[in-house]
Design a protein around this motif. Sequence first.
Motif, mmCIF file in Angstrom:
data_model
loop_
_atom_site.group_PDB
_atom_site.id
_atom_site.type_symbol
_atom_site.label_atom_id
_atom_site.label_comp_id
_atom_site.label_asym_id
_atom_site.label_seq_id
_atom_site.Cartn_x
_atom_site.Cartn_y
_atom_site.Cartn_z
ATOM 1 N N LYS A 176 13.666 -18.181 49.039
ATOM 2 C CA LYS A 176 14.739 -17.412 49.680
ATOM 3 C C LYS A 176 14.555 -15.912 49.447
ATOM 4 O O LYS A 176 14.687 -15.099 50.370
ATOM 5 C CB LYS A 176 16.101 -17.859 49.141
ATOM 6 C CG LYS A 176 16.551 -19.231 49.616
ATOM 7 C CD LYS A 176 17.916 -19.582 49.029
ATOM 8 C CE LYS A 176 18.406 -20.918 49.556
ATOM 9 N NZ LYS A 176 19.722 -21.288 48.975
ATOM 10 N N TYR A 177 14.253 -15.554 48.197
ATOM 11 C CA TYR A 177 14.108 -14.136 47.852
ATOM 12 C C TYR A 177 12.937 -13.508 48.590
ATOM 13 O O TYR A 177 13.071 -12.452 49.234
ATOM 14 C CB TYR A 177 13.918 -13.975 46.345
ATOM 15 C CG TYR A 177 13.555 -12.564 45.941
ATOM 16 C CD1 TYR A 177 14.532 -11.570 45.845
ATOM 17 C CD2 TYR A 177 12.231 -12.214 45.680
ATOM 18 C CE1 TYR A 177 14.208 -10.271 45.501
ATOM 19 C CE2 TYR A 177 11.893 -10.915 45.328
ATOM 20 C CZ TYR A 177 12.874 -9.945 45.240
ATOM 21 O OH TYR A 177 12.546 -8.660 44.911
ATOM 22 N N ILE A 182 10.018 -10.056 52.447
ATOM 23 C CA ILE A 182 8.925 -9.854 53.412
ATOM 24 C C ILE A 182 9.480 -9.463 54.775
ATOM 25 O O ILE A 182 8.973 -8.550 55.432
ATOM 26 C CB ILE A 182 8.069 -11.129 53.518
ATOM 27 C CG1 ILE A 182 7.314 -11.365 52.207
ATOM 28 C CG2 ILE A 182 7.079 -11.023 54.683
ATOM 29 C CD1 ILE A 182 6.643 -12.719 52.122
ATOM 30 N N THR A 183 10.535 -10.155 55.205
ATOM 31 C CA THR A 183 11.120 -9.869 56.523
ATOM 32 C C THR A 183 11.656 -8.443 56.586
ATOM 33 O O THR A 183 11.456 -7.738 57.584
ATOM 34 C CB THR A 183 12.250 -10.871 56.830
ATOM 35 O OG1 THR A 183 11.722 -12.203 56.807
ATOM 36 C CG2 THR A 183 12.854 -10.599 58.193
ATOM 37 N N SER A 207 4.255 -5.795 64.706
ATOM 38 C CA SER A 207 4.395 -6.202 63.310
ATOM 39 C C SER A 207 4.154 -7.697 63.135
ATOM 40 O O SER A 207 3.430 -8.124 62.229
ATOM 41 C CB SER A 207 5.799 -5.835 62.802
ATOM 42 O OG SER A 207 5.982 -6.265 61.472
ATOM 43 N N TRP A 208 4.737 -8.508 64.009
ATOM 44 C CA TRP A 208 4.537 -9.958 63.917
ATOM 45 C C TRP A 208 3.103 -10.330 64.259
ATOM 46 O O TRP A 208 2.568 -11.309 63.730
ATOM 47 C CB TRP A 208 5.524 -10.696 64.818
ATOM 48 C CG TRP A 208 6.956 -10.448 64.463
ATOM 49 C CD1 TRP A 208 7.960 -10.032 65.284
ATOM 50 C CD2 TRP A 208 7.555 -10.580 63.157
ATOM 51 N NE1 TRP A 208 9.138 -9.892 64.606
ATOM 52 C CE2 TRP A 208 8.921 -10.222 63.285
ATOM 53 C CE3 TRP A 208 7.074 -10.952 61.909
ATOM 54 C CZ2 TRP A 208 9.806 -10.246 62.203
ATOM 55 C CZ3 TRP A 208 7.955 -10.965 60.823
ATOM 56 C CH2 TRP A 208 9.292 -10.615 60.986
ATOM 57 N N VAL A 259 8.957 -17.359 57.010
ATOM 58 C CA VAL A 259 9.205 -16.035 57.599
ATOM 59 C C VAL A 259 9.168 -16.099 59.124
ATOM 60 O O VAL A 259 9.994 -15.469 59.802
ATOM 61 C CB VAL A 259 8.154 -15.021 57.087
ATOM 62 C CG1 VAL A 259 8.212 -13.723 57.902
ATOM 63 C CG2 VAL A 259 8.391 -14.712 55.607
ATOM 64 N N MET A 260 8.237 -16.871 59.674
ATOM 65 C CA MET A 260 8.028 -16.853 61.125
ATOM 66 C C MET A 260 8.935 -17.799 61.901
ATOM 67 O O MET A 260 9.115 -17.615 63.105
ATOM 68 C CB MET A 260 6.570 -17.180 61.451
ATOM 69 C CG MET A 260 5.598 -16.041 61.159
ATOM 70 S SD MET A 260 6.032 -14.472 61.986
ATOM 71 C CE MET A 260 5.909 -14.921 63.720
ATOM 72 N N GLN A 261 9.517 -18.805 61.243
ATOM 73 C CA GLN A 261 10.355 -19.747 61.976
ATOM 74 C C GLN A 261 11.502 -19.075 62.741
ATOM 75 O O GLN A 261 11.711 -19.381 63.926
ATOM 76 C CB GLN A 261 10.917 -20.810 61.016
ATOM 77 C CG GLN A 261 9.992 -21.986 60.796
ATOM 78 C CD GLN A 261 9.682 -22.730 62.076
ATOM 79 O OE1 GLN A 261 8.613 -22.562 62.663
ATOM 80 N NE2 GLN A 261 10.614 -23.526 62.539
ATOM 81 N N PRO A 262 12.243 -18.147 62.137
ATOM 82 C CA PRO A 262 13.310 -17.475 62.903
ATOM 83 C C PRO A 262 12.768 -16.653 64.070
ATOM 84 O O PRO A 262 13.419 -16.561 65.117
ATOM 85 C CB PRO A 262 13.977 -16.563 61.856
ATOM 86 C CG PRO A 262 13.602 -17.130 60.539
ATOM 87 C CD PRO A 262 12.242 -17.722 60.716
#
Length: 358
Positions: A176-177, A182-183, A207-208, A259-262
Motif C-alpha cells: 500500500k505504501y 510510486i504513483t 510517464s506510464w 501501480v498499473m491496474q488503476p
Amino acid sequence: MFETYLDLSNRNAKNARLLANYQPDIDALSDLLSETDLLNLMLITDSNGDIWMKPSSDIINVINSSAIMSNQINFFQDTTVLKKWCQLQSKEFSRLAIENYAHKSTRQNKIPKHVIDKLDVFIKNEFRHVEIYGHPLLMPFMELLADMVTPAKFRTLDDFSFDGKKTMRPYVRSIKYYKLYITKHLTSEDWLNKFLEVPELKPEETSWLVFSHFCAKYLFNLISKTLDDMRAKTIIVNDYLHHPNMVMLIILSMLPYEVMQPVISRENYSNTLTSPDTFIVKSTLNFGKANLTGYKKDTHQILRKAYIYIALLLNPGWGPTSKEIVYFLEGNKHSGVKGFLNIPPITNSKNPSPPLYD
C-alpha cells in the motif's frame, strides 16, 4: 497421499468412510501439491504452538484482483514460481508499453525504434545518476537488490514462517505504501517535465510509457538476475525465500502490477495484466481449457474438498453430516462447516484459543 495419517487407531468408521470418498480427489492433487504444501495451505499455528484449521474463507477465496489482497502470495516464496511470474509480467508490460504509446492510434502495433532508443537513453541516464544525485525510486531499488546478494543481511531464523495473515501484515502495509509513493512520483510535476521526448503523447501518458518500458526491459530482469545471484552465493537454499528480509523481493515484483491496474482501468486499455492469484491458480491447478470463471468454480470445489479432507484427517473422531458437507461444497452460507470448524486443534497448550484475525 497422507497414508501415515489414515491408519490412526482412534479413527471412527464414519470419518474413515468420508476420507475414502475424497481420497481420489486428493491423490489427483499429488502431482501439483505435496502433503506439506496442502497442510501449509490449510493450517495455521498460533503463538502457543497450537495448530488450527484456517478459516475456510482464507482457503476458498483463491482469486483476487489485487496484489495487496492476494491469497496466494506464499507460493511466491518458491523462486521458480517467482521467476516465472517475472517472465510473464515482463511480457505483459512490454505489450502494455506498446498500448501506452499507441493508445491514440488503433493501427500502431509496435513502438518505433527511435522512441525505444530515447526511452533507453533516459532510463540508463537515470541509473547513471543514482549514485551522484540520488533518486527517489531507483536509489532504494538498487540498494534493495544490493542487500539481497549480501549474505550478512540474512541471519539464521529457523522458526520463520509466512503462514497466516498476521505474518503477512508487513507485506500488505508495504504494498500500500510503495504503491502510493510510486504513483505520486510518476504523476508529480517535476517528473512529468523531466522527459518530453515523445511529443505525440501527453506528459502523463509518457510517464506510464517510461514506467511500463522500464518494468518490461529492466526491473523484472534485474529481479530474476538477483535471484540467480542469491542462489549462486547459497543465500537461497532449495529455491525457497526462507527469510523475512526476502519478502521485499516479492513486494518489488508485485508493485508494477499494483501501480498499473488503476491506470489500465481508467484509460480502458485492451491489454490487461495477470493478477498474482490468477497466475498461481492457472500455473498450479490445470483444468484444461476452462476460462477464468471455470478456474474459479473448479478451484473452489477442489479446495473445499481438500479442506474437509484435512479436517477429517487430523480429527479422527469428527463426522460431519452429509447435509453440512453438501452445503459447504456448494458454497451455501448456511453450512455448519465453516471458520475453525469448532473442532479441537492439534494442541501444545492447556487452554488453546483460535488465533486472532483482522
